[in-house]
Enzyme design. Structure first.
Site, mmCIF file in Angstrom:
data_model
loop_
_atom_site.group_PDB
_atom_site.id
_atom_site.type_symbol
_atom_site.label_atom_id
_atom_site.label_comp_id
_atom_site.label_asym_id
_atom_site.label_seq_id
_atom_site.Cartn_x
_atom_site.Cartn_y
_atom_site.Cartn_z
ATOM 1 N N ASP A 141 -2.744 0.577 8.029
ATOM 2 C CA ASP A 141 -1.579 1.424 7.720
ATOM 3 C C ASP A 141 -0.418 1.136 8.670
ATOM 4 O O ASP A 141 0.416 2.025 8.921
ATOM 5 C CB ASP A 141 -1.956 2.918 7.788
ATOM 6 C CG ASP A 141 -3.017 3.288 6.756
ATOM 7 O OD1 ASP A 141 -3.022 2.682 5.677
ATOM 8 O OD2 ASP A 141 -3.837 4.176 7.048
ATOM 9 N N ASN A 162 0.852 -1.190 0.000
ATOM 10 C CA ASN A 162 0.000 0.000 0.000
ATOM 11 C C ASN A 162 0.889 1.242 0.000
ATOM 12 O O ASN A 162 2.001 1.220 0.519
ATOM 13 C CB ASN A 162 -0.873 0.000 1.261
ATOM 14 C CG ASN A 162 -1.797 1.197 1.337
ATOM 15 O OD1 ASN A 162 -2.435 1.569 0.343
ATOM 16 N ND2 ASN A 162 -1.886 1.828 2.491
ATOM 17 N N SER A 187 4.554 6.895 2.366
ATOM 18 C CA SER A 187 5.188 5.645 2.778
ATOM 19 C C SER A 187 4.607 4.493 1.972
ATOM 20 O O SER A 187 3.394 4.450 1.736
ATOM 21 C CB SER A 187 4.892 5.355 4.263
ATOM 22 O OG SER A 187 5.187 6.467 5.080
ATOM 23 N N HIS A 225 0.690 5.220 1.335
ATOM 24 C CA HIS A 225 -0.088 6.040 2.260
ATOM 25 C C HIS A 225 0.527 7.437 2.292
ATOM 26 O O HIS A 225 1.756 7.568 2.360
ATOM 27 C CB HIS A 225 -0.062 5.399 3.650
ATOM 28 C CG HIS A 225 -0.896 6.146 4.643
ATOM 29 N ND1 HIS A 225 -2.279 6.088 4.634
ATOM 30 C CD2 HIS A 225 -0.560 6.971 5.657
ATOM 31 C CE1 HIS A 225 -2.746 6.863 5.599
ATOM 32 N NE2 HIS A 225 -1.721 7.402 6.249
HETATM 33 C C1 GAR Z 1 -2.816 8.946 -2.943
HETATM 34 O O1 GAR Z 1 -2.385 10.138 -2.337
HETATM 35 C C2 GAR Z 1 -2.620 7.784 -1.986
HETATM 36 O O2 GAR Z 1 -1.472 7.907 -1.184
HETATM 37 C C3 GAR Z 1 -3.860 7.897 -1.150
HETATM 38 O O3 GAR Z 1 -4.892 8.201 -2.055
HETATM 39 C C4 GAR Z 1 -4.339 8.953 -3.145
HETATM 40 C C5 GAR Z 1 -4.749 8.275 -4.434
HETATM 41 O O4 GAR Z 1 -4.395 9.056 -5.529
HETATM 42 N N1 GAR Z 1 -4.124 6.682 -0.440
HETATM 43 C C6 GAR Z 1 -4.670 6.648 0.765
HETATM 44 O O5 GAR Z 1 -5.012 7.634 1.371
HETATM 45 C C7 GAR Z 1 -4.848 5.245 1.330
HETATM 46 N N2 GAR Z 1 -5.104 5.300 2.732
HETATM 47 P P1 GAR Z 1 -4.423 8.433 -6.996
HETATM 48 O O6 GAR Z 1 -5.788 7.758 -7.156
HETATM 49 O O7 GAR Z 1 -4.284 9.625 -7.893
HETATM 50 O O8 GAR Z 1 -3.294 7.448 -7.117
#
Ligand code: GAR
Length: 220
Positions: A148, A110, A139, A112
């Protein structure tokens, strides 16, 4: 980019939205190939990105299932239909059941948007600002049953500027995410990463709690 079809490491990417990390993973695939993208939401831009790249897409709407476990069962069976070596959560905004995590443990990662262990969960950027932190970041970690909380593989940081709001910080963090996630996925495809009871390792050596100490070239 080398031909991703030459690689043996099959990756299934799970998304819920824009899919900018998916795009980075597609564009920088050297030691793996993205064989499918699965979304729990229809009509998200990430699905268009996958289709554009000629990658299989599947929508599994969590609202159609009576429980988290029932959804996760169908999700896991669909993933396994693609015979993945690695399952990548890229903005997949679902909490996964223990059964799902156990089924893919060691090949489930994942990204985060915080410097874990700080700020698991949501609203990470606002929480970093509210705390007066001088740096934020992202991360990549192996997924375990703790939200997480699995062993960290690598982190990338960004300096928090005085004028930053959560959106500005999120945008600069995303740039780092797009560098970090393919780097880690390529490491996995090269067989350099592993998860054991002792934690995450790189080239057979245990990784520190803060993950791989990226050299300046990788971290820039
Ligand atoms: C990213 O910032 C990722 O780190 C976050 O969602 C966004 C997705 O962007 N993930 C989380 O918050 C998971 N807990 P994307 O769809 O443009 O890749």
């Amino acid at each position: 980019m080398s031909n991703p079809n030459d690689t043996d490491c099959r990756v299934v990417v799970l998304i819920s939205g824009n899919g900018s990390n998916l795009q980075a993973l597609i564009d920088n695939a050297e030691s793996y190939q993205v064989v499918a993208t699965i979304s729990n939401k229809a009509d998200v831009y990430g699905l268009d990105r996958a289709r554009e790249a000629g990658i299989d897409t599947v929508v599994i709407d969590h609202r159609q299932y009576p429980s988290r476990e029932a959804f996760d069962q169908v999700l896991a069976d669909t993933i396994d239909g693609y015979l993945p070596d690695l399952v990548v959560l890229a903005g997949f905004m679902r909490i996964l059941s223990d059964g799902f995590v156990q089924r893919f443990k060691g090949r489930l990662i994942n990204i985060h948007p915080s410097l874990l262990p700080k700020y698991p969960g949501l609203d990470t950027h606002q929480r970093a600002l509210d705390a007066g932190d001088s740096e934020a970041g992202c991360s990549v970690h192996f997924v375990t049953e703790e939200l997480d909380g699995g062993p960290c593989i690598a982190r990338a940081s960004v300096v928090i500027e005085a004028q930053d709001d959560a959106d500005a910080l999120a945008a600069r963090t995303l740039v780092q995410e797009h560098r970090l996630y393919p780097l880690v996925a390529n490491w996995f495809g090269e067989g350099r990463l592993a998860l054991s009871a002792k934690g995450a390792s790189f080239d057979g050596r245990p990784l520190p709690a803060t993950g791989h100490p990226l050299d300046s070239e990788q971290a820039d």
